[in-house]
Write an enzyme that holds these catalytic residues in place. Structure first.
Site, short mmCIF file in Angstrom:
data_model
loop_
_atom_site.label_atom_id
_atom_site.label_comp_id
_atom_site.label_asym_id
_atom_site.label_seq_id
_atom_site.Cartn_x
_atom_site.Cartn_y
_atom_site.Cartn_z
N ASP A 56 -2.27 14.47 42.67
CA ASP A 56 -2.17 15.51 43.68
C ASP A 56 -1.03 15.10 44.60
OD1 ASP A 56 -2.92 17.66 45.45
OD2 ASP A 56 -3.82 16.13 46.74
N ASP A 89 -9.36 19.20 44.83
CA ASP A 89 -9.17 18.31 43.67
C ASP A 89 -10.47 18.00 42.93
OD1 ASP A 89 -6.41 17.98 44.27
OD2 ASP A 89 -6.92 16.45 45.75
#
Length: 748
Positions: free
Chosen positions: A430, A639
């Protein structure tokens, strides 16, 4: 009358008594053969079962069917997450108490067996102290072994129960009836310490596993709490009423005040504000919301007020769907069958067969004392094959590996995490909060030629910026105020301060009006903008930076660029990953320009921007379908689905609880270098486990034939159970020593 789809119920229940994949298979089989059940699917990771059954079938009857074979359902009015959390807490407390109890009783047995082996009263004391260790504190090993035997299987619990049980029974016989052996000229040795030590050490491994399980589920419960319990609804008369969240229906009009958590998904019908949507996008900067903008449950309203119409409620909201997909992703992972269990499935019946053949072979070989020699040799086979070394091979290496990780700020959830980590070939990162710092910071201030000629002038304007932005609660305002804070002119008075949501702020200092906001707002206010600042702004925007304009009532004073800086260690950590042969990819919810800049600055060649939570998870699935072993590193709620989908999930410790809960590894620092260390630790630990299993197996391949008496016809050497017990202990010491070598190894 046959059941229709409408007659079917679907419910998820926590399951008790499951310890392995075989248990999960048994639960599914039992339920599927229960009358009225159409489908049963176990999620072993979550310890739940999803059942489809006829409406005339009661959950109590399902529980009765499982109870008959040692399993059970938790039937509670409490929410599923709370029931699971309570179950795991109770299990952990139970295992902890039993492990401590086993340790207390094992210590004196060990001392007596190793240092006072010829003291006759010591044998009786050891026998008495061994009873609670085996048949109370270690009773679960015997019950699981019995369940496995009923379905024709064997695992590590079978080995533990068999080895400790036989050692105890043989030792008890020798304690109570020593004359049986004395009359035959043989010494009646006892091996109580062998039977208790294996129970204690394996219990420690079970405790570590249970401890990891207690930490799962809490974060999802916290995520649900992002939704408010009470909601302000506008009724048909136009008045505001307070109702419970579960009373909200589609098409209800809701009032959202500054600071409120948004309760359901919907669209704005009146008003405007900024909304913190970091739980969805992972991006730290709040999003401007105006008429007809979409808003989502669990996000947080900032300083504006608005009305919204409810479009999705309950299980249909984006927040609920994220939670659901996390559960599904966790449950879809195949349970990794422990290598030791595979060995045990073959090892146990072979050892039993060798022991039986040994006993009867002595009647053919020996001329006298065939029964005595046969029985002693058969027992020696079982004792020397006692699974202490085999049982310790995995948990000791795991304990050292997990401890080593903790010392290096790497928290590992379970043994599977280490096993998978050794096979990773692709790393997904990420962007926000993982590669970058995850919070807006001022990266540059560019002054107009008419205002920033010298440092004294700049200091003055920084003090003005600080005075104005100190009145705003916007994250960008906080970043500017922090950057512009100086020791000079900090007592400036701001009057007529106004906040224009979606545009900026305005205030008066010393009779002059100043604005801080977007270029569009400055332009619409007919304020003169220098050409050089327009060019600079375009350059900064093309790099994905946010540009804020500062002006008086006539002309622009400066532009302030705000970005999310890359962490100091990110670039070197990514280089190390690539040097290990790993493919590194960025998946970000941010815009293309920003993601491109971060990828270029860190040397990452492959990236994707504008990714929603489900997009990240689907991308990982596509990699897995091509045979890739994927590690996902993230820190946000957005996420969590990707983390649950990946083969190995690593969460930054400063991140959201749901990300940490979905992850198999948590880094307590925000340093990406720890990802490299995690993968190296996995490889070192798995190498240690394989070495332990190899030497434990080799020991048995050599020791079992000797214990059976193959050397007796040639040399007259017969391995009595005492020597077999000592040899077994030495094999265990070698396994532990090999595991401890990991402590001194570097992870870089």
């Amino acid at each position: 009358m046959s059941s229709t789809v409408k007659d079917l119920q679907k419910e998820t229940f926590p399951v008790t008594g499951m310890t392995c994949a075989a248990c999960a298979s048994s639960v599914e089989t039992i339920l599927q053969y229960t009358e009225g059940v159409k489908k049963a699917q176990v999620n072993l990771a979550a310890e739940t079962v999803n059942v489809e059954f006829d409406s005339n079938v009661s959950p109590e009857s399902l529980n009765d069917a499982l109870s008959a074979v040692g399993y059970g359902l938790i039937l509670s009015a409490e929410p599923l997450e709370k029931s699971l959390a309570d179950k795991k807490r109770k299990e952990y407390s139970k295992i902890k108490n039993r492990t401590i109890g086993a340790g207390i009783f094992t210590l004196p047995v060990f001392i007596l067996g190793m240092f006072f082996m010829n003291w006759e009263p010591g044998k009786w004391i050891s026998m008495i102290l061994s009873l609670p260790v085996l048949f109370y504190f270690g009773s679960s090993f015997f019950s699981v072994a019995w369940k496995q035997a009923k379905i024709g299987k064997a695992n590590m619990d079978t080995l533990v129960a068999l080895g400790s049980g036989i050692a105890f029974l043989f030792s008890s016989f020798n304690t109570i009836f020593p004359e049986f052996w004395l009359e035959r000229g043989l010494e009646p040795h006892v091996y109580f310490e062998a039977s208790t030590i294996i129970i204690f050490f394996i219990s420690i491994g079970k405790l570590l596993e249970a401890r990891a399980k207690t930490k799962t589920g809490f974060a999802i419960q916290k995520l649900l709490e992002l939704q408010p319990k009470k909601v302000s609804r506008i009724n048909v008369d136009g008045n505001t009423e307070e109702i419970d969240l579960n009373e909200v229906a589609v098409k209800d009009t809701l009032l959202i005040r500054p600071g409120d958590k948004i309760p359901v998904d919907g669209s704005i019908t009146n008003g405007e504000s900024y909304v913190d949507e970091s739980m969805i996008s992972g991006e730290p900067i709040p999003v401007s919301k105006t008429l007809e903008s979409k808003v989502y449950a669990g996000t947080i309203n900032q300083d504006g007020s608005f009305r919204m119409i409810a479009e999705k409620v309950g299980a249909d909201t984006l927040l609920s769907q994220i939670i659901k997909r996390v559960h599904e992703a966790q449950g879809s992972k195949a349970e990794i069958q422990k290598l030791t269990d595979k060995i045990a499935g073959i090892f146990v019946p072979i050892v039993l067969l060798i022991s039986i053949l040994t006993f009867f072979a002595w009647f053919v070989i020996a001329q006298e004392n065939a029964f005595s020699f046969g029985l002693l040799s058969a027992i020696s086979v079982l004792v020397i094959a006692c699974p202490c070394a085999l049982g310790l091979a995995t948990p000791t290496a795991i304990m050292v590996g997990v401890g080593k990780g903790a010392e290096e700020n790497i928290l590992i959830k379970d043994a599977d995490s280490l096993e998978i980590g050794s096979k990773i070939d692709t790393v997904i990162l990420d962007k926000t909060g993982t590669i970058t710092q995850g919070k807006p910071n001022v990266s540059s201030v560019i002054f107009s030629e008419n205002f920033g000629g010298n440092s004294k002038d700049q200091s003055k304007w920084f003090s003005y910026l600080f005075a104005l932005e100190s009145n705003s609660k916007h994250p960008l305002a906080n970043a500017i105020a922090k950057f512009s804070h100086t020791s000079e002119n900090q007592n400036l008075k701001v009057s007529d301060f106004k906040n224009y949501t979606g545009f900026g702020i305005m205030g008066k200092i010393e009779e002059t009006v100043y604005r801080i906001g977007s270029q569009k707002w400055i332009t619409e206010s007919e304020i003169q903008i220098p050409t050089n600042l327009i060019n600079e702004s375009e350059k900064l925007s093309s790099r994905g930076e946010t540009v804020v304009w500062f002006a008086n009532d006539k002309e622009v004073i400066s532009i302030i660029s705000i970005s999310d800086p890359i962490k100091g260690s990110s670039k070197s950590a990514i280089e190390k990953m690539q040097n290990l042969g790993l493919e590194v990819i960025i998946l970000s919810g941010d815009q293309e320009n920003t993601t491109t800049r971060v990828a270029e600055e860190t040397g990452i060649r492959k990236f994707k921007a504008g990714m929603l939570p489900q997009d990240k998870a689907n991308y990982i699935k596509s990699l897995q379908s091509n045979g890739k072993k994927v590690a996902m590193i993230g820190d946000g709620i957005n996420d969590s689905e990707a983390l649950a989908t990946a083969d190995l999930s690593i969460a930054m410790g400063h991140g959201a609880d749901i990300a940490i809960d979905s992850a198999m590894v948590t880094l307590t620092t925000s340093d990406l270098t720890k990802v490299v260390e995690t993968l190296n630790l996995s490889k070192l630990t798995m190498s240690g486990i394989k070495q332990n299993l190899f030497w434990a197996s080799v020991f048995n391949l050599i020791g079992i034939p000797i214990a059976a008496g193959v050397l007796f016809p040639l040399s007259g050497i017969l391995l009595n159970p005492m020597v077999a017990s000592a040899a077994m202990a030495m094999s265990s010491v070698s396994v532990v020593t090999n595991s401890l070598r990991l402590k001194g190894k570097s992870l870089n």
